[in-house]
Each structure stands twice: as C-alpha cells, then as structure tokens.
Design a protein around this motif. Structure first.
Motif, PDB file in Angstrom:
ATOM      1  N   TYR A 519      -1.370   4.875  79.214  1.00  0.00           N
ATOM      2  CA  TYR A 519      -2.666   5.241  79.806  1.00  0.00           C
ATOM      3  C   TYR A 519      -3.601   4.048  79.694  1.00  0.00           C
ATOM      4  CZ  TYR A 519      -0.702   9.916  79.264  1.00  0.00           C
ATOM      5  OH  TYR A 519       0.108  11.020  79.329  1.00  0.00           O
ATOM      6  N   ILE A 520      -4.502   3.927  80.689  1.00  0.00           N
ATOM      7  CA  ILE A 520      -5.392   2.760  80.755  1.00  0.00           C
ATOM      8  C   ILE A 520      -6.839   3.247  80.626  1.00  0.00           C
ATOM      9  CG2 ILE A 520      -6.144   0.796  82.141  1.00  0.00           C
ATOM     10  CD1 ILE A 520      -3.388   0.771  83.411  1.00  0.00           C
ATOM     11  N   TYR A 521      -7.577   2.563  79.714  1.00  0.00           N
ATOM     12  CA  TYR A 521      -8.988   2.876  79.466  1.00  0.00           C
ATOM     13  C   TYR A 521      -9.793   1.593  79.586  1.00  0.00           C
ATOM     14  CZ  TYR A 521      -6.928   7.079  77.394  1.00  0.00           C
ATOM     15  OH  TYR A 521      -6.226   8.227  77.176  1.00  0.00           O
ATOM     16  N   LEU A 522     -11.098   1.791  79.665  1.00  0.00           N
ATOM     17  CA  LEU A 522     -12.013   0.651  79.768  1.00  0.00           C
ATOM     18  C   LEU A 522     -13.095   0.802  78.705  1.00  0.00           C
ATOM     19  CD1 LEU A 522     -12.606  -1.894  81.445  1.00  0.00           C
ATOM     20  CD2 LEU A 522     -14.155  -0.511  82.843  1.00  0.00           C
ATOM     21  N   GLY A 523     -13.321  -0.296  77.966  1.00  0.00           N
ATOM     22  CA  GLY A 523     -14.351  -0.312  76.934  1.00  0.00           C
ATOM     23  C   GLY A 523     -15.164  -1.589  77.020  1.00  0.00           C
ATOM     24  N   GLU A 524     -16.079  -1.718  76.050  1.00  0.00           N
ATOM     25  CA  GLU A 524     -16.956  -2.894  76.064  1.00  0.00           C
ATOM     26  C   GLU A 524     -17.266  -3.285  74.623  1.00  0.00           C
ATOM     27  OE1 GLU A 524     -21.401  -4.144  77.605  1.00  0.00           O
ATOM     28  OE2 GLU A 524     -20.330  -2.509  78.617  1.00  0.00           O
ATOM     29  N   LEU A 533      -4.734  -0.251  76.622  1.00  0.00           N
ATOM     30  CA  LEU A 533      -3.486   0.407  77.004  1.00  0.00           C
ATOM     31  C   LEU A 533      -2.956   1.164  75.794  1.00  0.00           C
ATOM     32  CD1 LEU A 533      -3.645  -1.964  79.185  1.00  0.00           C
ATOM     33  CD2 LEU A 533      -1.162  -1.707  79.357  1.00  0.00           C
ATOM     34  N   SER A 534      -2.572   2.420  76.027  1.00  0.00           N
ATOM     35  CA  SER A 534      -2.084   3.248  74.928  1.00  0.00           C
ATOM     36  C   SER A 534      -0.967   4.148  75.437  1.00  0.00           C
ATOM     37  CB  SER A 534      -3.209   4.091  74.339  1.00  0.00           C
ATOM     38  OG  SER A 534      -2.717   4.969  73.348  1.00  0.00           O
ATOM     39  N   GLU A 535       0.073   4.326  74.592  1.00  0.00           N
ATOM     40  CA  GLU A 535       1.179   5.206  74.964  1.00  0.00           C
ATOM     41  C   GLU A 535       0.809   6.673  74.854  1.00  0.00           C
ATOM     42  OE1 GLU A 535       4.478   4.141  72.575  1.00  0.00           O
ATOM     43  OE2 GLU A 535       4.812   2.210  73.560  1.00  0.00           O
ATOM     44  N   ARG A 545     -13.143  10.405  67.424  1.00  0.00           N
ATOM     45  CA  ARG A 545     -11.957   9.633  67.091  1.00  0.00           C
ATOM     46  C   ARG A 545     -11.827   9.525  65.581  1.00  0.00           C
ATOM     47  NH1 ARG A 545     -13.175   5.093  69.520  1.00  0.00           N
ATOM     48  NH2 ARG A 545     -12.893   6.083  71.538  1.00  0.00           N
ATOM     49  N   LYS A 546     -10.677   9.983  65.037  1.00  0.00           N
ATOM     50  CA  LYS A 546     -10.478  10.004  63.587  1.00  0.00           C
ATOM     51  C   LYS A 546      -9.964   8.673  63.056  1.00  0.00           C
ATOM     52  CE  LYS A 546      -9.453  14.959  63.492  1.00  0.00           C
ATOM     53  NZ  LYS A 546      -8.482  16.002  63.106  1.00  0.00           N
ATOM     54  N   THR A 547      -9.219   7.960  63.836  1.00  0.00           N
ATOM     55  CA  THR A 547      -8.664   6.678  63.383  1.00  0.00           C
ATOM     56  C   THR A 547      -9.238   5.554  64.221  1.00  0.00           C
ATOM     57  OG1 THR A 547      -6.786   6.923  64.887  1.00  0.00           O
ATOM     58  CG2 THR A 547      -6.509   7.724  62.634  1.00  0.00           C
ATOM     59  N   PRO A 548      -9.433   4.386  63.620  1.00  0.00           N
ATOM     60  CA  PRO A 548      -9.953   3.250  64.397  1.00  0.00           C
ATOM     61  C   PRO A 548      -8.914   2.747  65.386  1.00  0.00           C
ATOM     62  CG  PRO A 548      -9.373   2.546  62.189  1.00  0.00           C
ATOM     63  CD  PRO A 548      -9.236   4.049  62.205  1.00  0.00           C
ATOM     64  N   LEU A 549      -9.379   1.937  66.318  1.00  0.00           N
ATOM     65  CA  LEU A 549      -8.496   1.363  67.329  1.00  0.00           C
ATOM     66  C   LEU A 549      -7.815   0.129  66.746  1.00  0.00           C
ATOM     67  CD1 LEU A 549     -10.862   1.667  70.427  1.00  0.00           C
ATOM     68  CD2 LEU A 549      -8.927   3.130  69.843  1.00  0.00           C
ATOM     69  N   ARG A 550      -6.505   0.231  66.539  1.00  0.00           N
ATOM     70  CA  ARG A 550      -5.729  -0.867  65.965  1.00  0.00           C
ATOM     71  C   ARG A 550      -4.596  -1.236  66.917  1.00  0.00           C
ATOM     72  NH1 ARG A 550      -5.022   1.216  59.679  1.00  0.00           N
ATOM     73  NH2 ARG A 550      -7.233   1.046  59.093  1.00  0.00           N
ATOM     74  N   GLY A 551      -4.327  -2.530  66.991  1.00  0.00           N
ATOM     75  CA  GLY A 551      -3.257  -2.989  67.866  1.00  0.00           C
ATOM     76  C   GLY A 551      -3.278  -4.491  67.998  1.00  0.00           C
ATOM     77  N   VAL A 618      -3.078  -0.521  72.114  1.00  0.00           N
ATOM     78  CA  VAL A 618      -3.247   0.321  70.933  1.00  0.00           C
ATOM     79  C   VAL A 618      -1.858   0.761  70.456  1.00  0.00           C
ATOM     80  CG1 VAL A 618      -4.303   2.404  70.008  1.00  0.00           C
ATOM     81  CG2 VAL A 618      -5.475   1.103  71.794  1.00  0.00           C
ATOM     82  N   ARG A 619      -1.494   0.344  69.255  1.00  0.00           N
ATOM     83  CA  ARG A 619      -0.182   0.688  68.709  1.00  0.00           C
ATOM     84  C   ARG A 619      -0.156   0.351  67.222  1.00  0.00           C
ATOM     85  NH1 ARG A 619       4.832  -2.669  70.139  1.00  0.00           N
ATOM     86  NH2 ARG A 619       5.357  -1.668  68.147  1.00  0.00           N
ATOM     87  N   GLY A 620       0.924   0.748  66.571  1.00  0.00           N
ATOM     88  CA  GLY A 620       1.104   0.407  65.169  1.00  0.00           C
ATOM     89  C   GLY A 620       1.598  -1.027  65.018  1.00  0.00           C
TER      90      GLY A 620
END
Length: 660
Positions: A519-524, A533-535, A545-551, A618-620
């Motif tokens: 999936y594709i998102y847009l941020g700033e 991009l996130s699976e 959002r419970k967890t921060p954005l890591r990748g 965004v992934r582990g």
C-alpha cells in the motif's frame, strides 16, 4: 526357475560365460549357508554345460524338464563293433536256426533297409543267375570318451578346500595353530591362477561368519590374499555405507594381539561367544563407552574367568571408573595366572602411581626392575616415586644413569644444559597454547560480529531527510510520528512483474491484479513530502498509531513518482459525487502508454520533483537476530576449545615442573 535364471545368464553356448556365471552365483548360493540352492545351482550348471557341448538349439532350453526331454531325444546309442561281426556271420550262415537262443545276447537286430521302387528293378533274366547285392552299411565312429572339464574340476577343488578351512576353524586347537593354516594355504588350489580369486572370495565370505582367529593367523591370510586393499576399494565394505562393515573388524584384528591359548583349558564353554563379548568390550573401552564395556566384559567373565586379556580389560575398565580396589583384584589375579609375565606387575604399578601411593610404588618398581632390569618405564616411575618421597638425589641420579645408558658418549653431561624457558617448551605446550590462542581470537571475532549485527537492528531516530548517509548505508531508521494520507494507487504483481496501478482500475480487474502487494501513503517531514510503502495497511492518524514508523529509506524512481503525482491529479474524479466522473476514474490505468505520456505532459516538473527523490519502506529489520542456535553452538565450541587449550598448556607445564 529355469537353468538360465538360476545362473543369472541369458541362453548361450559360450562355455566361458557359463563358467563365469556359475562362479558368480556361488557367492549367492554358498554350500554352507544354502545347501539346497547350491544343489540346484550345480544341476543348472551341468545342464547348461551339456547344452553348450551338444550345440542344442537354445529355443529348446527353456526349463529343466525340456532339458531332460531333449537329452533323452538326442542321446542315441551308436552301433557297437560286435553288432557288425554278428551281422556278417548271419549273412554268411543263413541256415542257422533263428530260434536258437544259446547265444541270444550275441544276436543282432538288423536295421531296416529301405527298398527301392519295384519299377526301378530290371526284368529278370532266366539265363542269368540272380546276384545277391548287400546293402552298404556305414560304420559309425565311436565317440571319444569325454574328458573331465577343467572348470568343473577347479570348482570341486575350491569347494573341497573351503570345507577343509571350515573344518579347521571348527577345531579350536587347530584354529589357533599358525602351522595348520600355513599347511592349508600351501595347497595347490590356493596358488592356481584359475582358482585363487574364487578361493579368496569364498574364504573371506566364510570368515565373516567364523571371524575369531588369532592376530598371527589374520596376518598370514592378509599376506596371502591382500583382503585389506580389496575391501578398502569396494563399496560393499564401506563403513560410511554399512555400519556393520567387516572392514572395521578386520582392521582391528590385524593389530589386536589378543591371546587364544588360555581357552585351551576350558570345558563346556561357548568359545566364539566368549571371544565375541571380549572383542565388543575392548571396542567399547576404546570408544570410552565404559558402562557398555563393563557389561560385555562381565558377560565374558561369567563364561570364562581366567583369560589374561579379559582380566587386563576388566582392570582397566574399573580403573577408569575409579574402582581402584576392584581393579587391583583383577591385576592380582592376572599375576597369579601369569607370574612370569610383566603385564600384571606393570598395571599394578601404574595403579599405585595414579593413586599417589609412592611408597608401595617404589617397592613395586624395585621388584619389577629386579626381574626385568631393562624396563625403562619402570625406572621412570621409580624416579618419580623418589622425587615425590623427597629423595631428590636418588631420583636425579637414576635419571642421569638412564641418560648415560641411552647416550653413553655424552658422559656425565647426559642431560643438556638448556635455558630455563626452553625446558618448558615442548610439543604439547605449544599445541595447547596455539589452540587456546586461536579459540580466543575466533571467540572475540564472533562477539564483535554479533554485536555489529545486533546494532544494525536498532533503529536510528531521524527528524531530517537531508542526511545522505541514511540512504547510502541502508540504515534501519525510525521516523517521527506523523499523519499519513492514503493514495488510490498500489503496487501489484502482474505477469510476474511489479507494477504501480490505480486502485479503482485494478479493483474492476481483480482476477488479473488481485490484492495489492504494498500500500502507498503520502506524508510530510520538515516540509518535504515523502512516499511510504507498507505490506500492511497503516493507521492514518498519528494518535491511533501504536508503533512508530520504522524501516528503510530508498532512492525513489520516476515510475513511482509519476504514479503518485498522477493519482493525486485523478483524486478529484474518484471523490466526485458525479456517477459519470467516478465511472471515468474506474477506467483509467497508470500503465496505459497513452495515459503515461499524457500525464507526463500535463504534470509540470515542479509538481513531480518532490516525489522522485526518496521513499520509505515500512518493515522490520532486514538483518536477522544474531542470537540464535547457530550462535550458541559456535560460542560453546569456541569456549570449550579455549578452555581445553588452556588446560593442556597448564597441565603440561605443571607436569614438567614436577619432573624438573
């Protein structure tokens, strides 16, 4: 089963092929193991040889019954010489009474004579006296007496020789006699070039079931047949393929040196069972399987208790289990049985040395040297006992005398005057030191590598995307919590290729596109737009959002930037309440070449530029955790080797210091 199936051979008149097949099948149908099979094989061989000699048509040689019928049909008795004489007598004396039976056994049954056609006879001439014309009789030659087939004679000789070998083994006093085996091996059958390979193979097969012979006998057999080289080159005896390979047993027997003569005193004892248990106990003792070794040796001891080698093995087994009193009892019994041999005394001295009973050890060494004055190991133990009891002068003097005997030319300077540090450097110390050093260096390298791998899994907090090393080094990063905007574009797998497609268009063609891979998102961040991009779907609001954005940050590509910019341009169509506008949105594709060209012309470079620089996946962490089973195994091995190296070095150093 046909004779050819029994021989494992297609129908043939080739005598050599028949003999080779018979020799090959003898390994399968051994006379000792399968008498019935051997008898059937022998009959099949004789039948095949008969076919080959008579040149019988192969199509008649299908089974044993056909062979018997063919034999009866083809065997005709040739005329005897006496028959021809009687025929001549009958013709010369026609007046003899045919009913006279006085010499009935000499009468001859005349063969039928085929008459000519009467028309072929000439008209009788009354003036001419009829002439008697006797038919011509063709004398048949007597067939030569068949000589004995050399192959059959050789096979019979081999069978008889193998029977002699089996009888020799079954007679235990003869079995352990080297002279008896030498007499057997001097037979012509063993040295015949035609029978030697068969003798070797069949004797080896026989001794795999009758395998307990003295070492001297095994060495004679090895010298005669070279079985060790044959078995090492054959897959049939490969220990890696066959756990019970005879090769391992054979290699042990060539070096074991166990005694057999003590068993001559036994009565009503299963000798082979005793020898088997003794061998299994010795093998388990060599492999340091002490409980299993004790079980085998005790079972052998129950059969026969006065075997010297068995007492020695039992004493060593108890010695390893720290049962010193029991071991001493076995060694004392060994001395009682063999008072004139040094084995029992020497084992008892070693036991006293291990127990640190230096006073009895000193007396034991004196007793040994009184009877065997050239025993150097007893002298060394005696010197050690002197040093342990505080009699340093006697110990040093004894060692110097030993050195003078070994190096008489050096005189009183038999012990080299080396520097102190060189006295403590020998092969064992160097080996232990190198082992310890290598293990510690590898251990340090393993810990550093695991530390770096663990650090690579820890995310770096990023608040500014201007740091170029974050992209080049592929570092695991953590972005600040921010709001996201979901785009109507996704990444799909189409024809085994990854493509970016407008979601409404892919939705109507689900059988081709399926669900989106990412999936594709847009941020700033800091006023700079960034693509995500996130699976899995992400929460758009940062509060939820419970967890921060890591990748990981990656450099973007023009296709992704164009797809995002074009999706933003078409967003008004998809969100319109007009049905016609929404229908138009469902018909637009990002992968249409015309649509791509139109979008490239419609979008200004300034509108496309922010989306072609970087994107965030965004992934582990990509790097797996270093603390797994493999790491634990490697760590344990290196720690063990390091401790072993240190132990060997320190132990050898202490031993040398005691001697010095």
């Amino acid at each position: 089963m046909t004779i050819w199936e029994r021989l494992g051979l297609p129908p043939t008149t080739d005598m050599k092929a028949i003999k080779r097949a018979y020799a090959r099948q003898l390994k399968v149908y051994h006379p000792e193991d399968d008498p019935a099979g051997y008898q059937a094989l022998r009959e099949a061989f004789d039948a095949a040889v008969g076919y080959a000699k008579k040149g019988a048509p192969l199509e008649t040689a299908h089974n044993d019954e056909d062979w018997v019928n063919a034999e009866m049909e083809t065997e005709t008795e040739p005329p005897r010489e006496t028959d021809l004489v009687l025929l001549k007598t009958r013709l010369m004396n026609p007046e003899r009474d045919p009913e006279d039976n006085s010499n009935r056994e000499e009468e001859l049954v005349l063969p039928r004579i085929r008459l000519m056609n009467p028309e072929a006879y000439p008209e009788p001439n009354s003036n001419q006296e009829p002439e008697l014309v006797l038919p011509k009789i063709r004398l048949m030659e007597m067939p030569p007496v068949a000589e004995t087939d050399p192959a059959e004679a050789n096979l019979r000789a081999v069978a008889e020789w193998i029977d002699r070998a089996a009888a020799l083994y079954d007679d235990f006093p003869a079995r352990i006699s080297v002279m008896k085996w030498e007499e057997l091996l001097h037979s012509e059958t063993v040295w015949n070039l035609d029978t030697a390979p068969v003798v070797s193979a069949q004797l080896l097969s026989l001794l795999q079931t009758r395998r307990y012979l003295p070492t001297e006998v095994w060495q004679i057999l090895e010298k005669s047949f070279g079985w060790l080289r044959i078995m090492e080159a054959s897959d049939e005896y490969d220990p890696d393929l066959h756990a019970d390979s005879f090769l391992l047993f054979y290699q042990r027997q060539l070096q074991s040196g166990f005694r057999f003569d003590s068993l001559l005193r036994t009565e009503n004892v299963e000798i082979d069972r005793f020898l088997e248990l003794r061998d299994l106990g010795h093998q388990a003792l060599v492999m340091d399987h002490i409980p299993q070794a004790e079980q085998y040796l005790q079972s052998a001891y129950a059969l026969f208790a006065d075997d010297p080698d068995l007492l020695r093995l039992l004493g060593e087994c108890c010695f390893r289990k720290n049962y010193y009193k029991k071991a001493l009892d076995y060694f004392n019994r060994l001395i009682e049985i063999m008072p004139d041999e040094i084995d029992g005394y020497w084992y008892r001295a070693k036991l006293l040395h291990y127990k640190r009973d230096y006073a009895p050890l000193l007396e034991e060494c004196k007793s040994i040297l009184a009877r065997w004055p050239d025993h150097e190991q007893a002298r060394l133990l005696m010197a050690h006992a002197f040093l342990a009891l505080g009699k340093k002068a006697e110990g040093i003097s004894l060692v110097q005398r030993m050195a003078e005997v070994r190096h008489p030319a050096s005189g009183t300077q038999s012990i080299p005057n080396r520097t102190k540090w060189r006295r403590f450097v020998n092969r064992k110390i160097v080996t232990g030191f190198v082992l310890a050093l290598t293990a510690h260096l590898l251990l340090i390298g393993l810990l550093i590598s695991s530390w770096n791998t663990a650090n690579a899994r820890i995310p770096i907090s990023v608040k500014d995307l201007q740091a170029p090393n974050l992209i080049s080094e592929q570092r695991y990063v953590e972005l600040p919590n921010l709001d996201l905007k979901k785009l109507e574009v996704g990444e799909y797998v189409l024809n085994e290729q990854r493509v970016f497609e407008y979601k409404p268009y892919a939705f109507l063609r689900f059988d081709q596109y399926g669900d989106p891979e990412r999936y594709i998102y847009l941020g700033e961040i800091s006023g700079m737009p960034i693509i995500f991009l996130s699976e899995t779907p992400l929460e758009l609001a940062k509060e939820k959002r419970k967890t921060p954005l890591r990748g990981y940050l990656y450099p973007s590509n023009p296709e992704l930037g164009l797809a995002v910019a074009q999706s933003l341009q078409w967003e008004s169509l998809y969100s319109s309440d007009d049905a016609i506008g929404r229908l138009a949105a469902y018909s637009r594709s990002l992968n249409n070449l015309d649509a791509k060209a139109a979008a490239a012309e419609e979008l200004a470079p300034s509108e496309l530029a922010p989306f072609v620089e970087t994107y965030f996946e965004v992934r582990g962490p990509i790097v797996e955790t270093p603390y797994n089973r493999q790491f634990v195994f490697q760590l344990g091995i290196l720690v063990f080797l390091g401790i072993l190296g240190v132990y060997k070095t320190v132990f050898e150093y202490i031993r040398i210091r005691r001697i010095r």
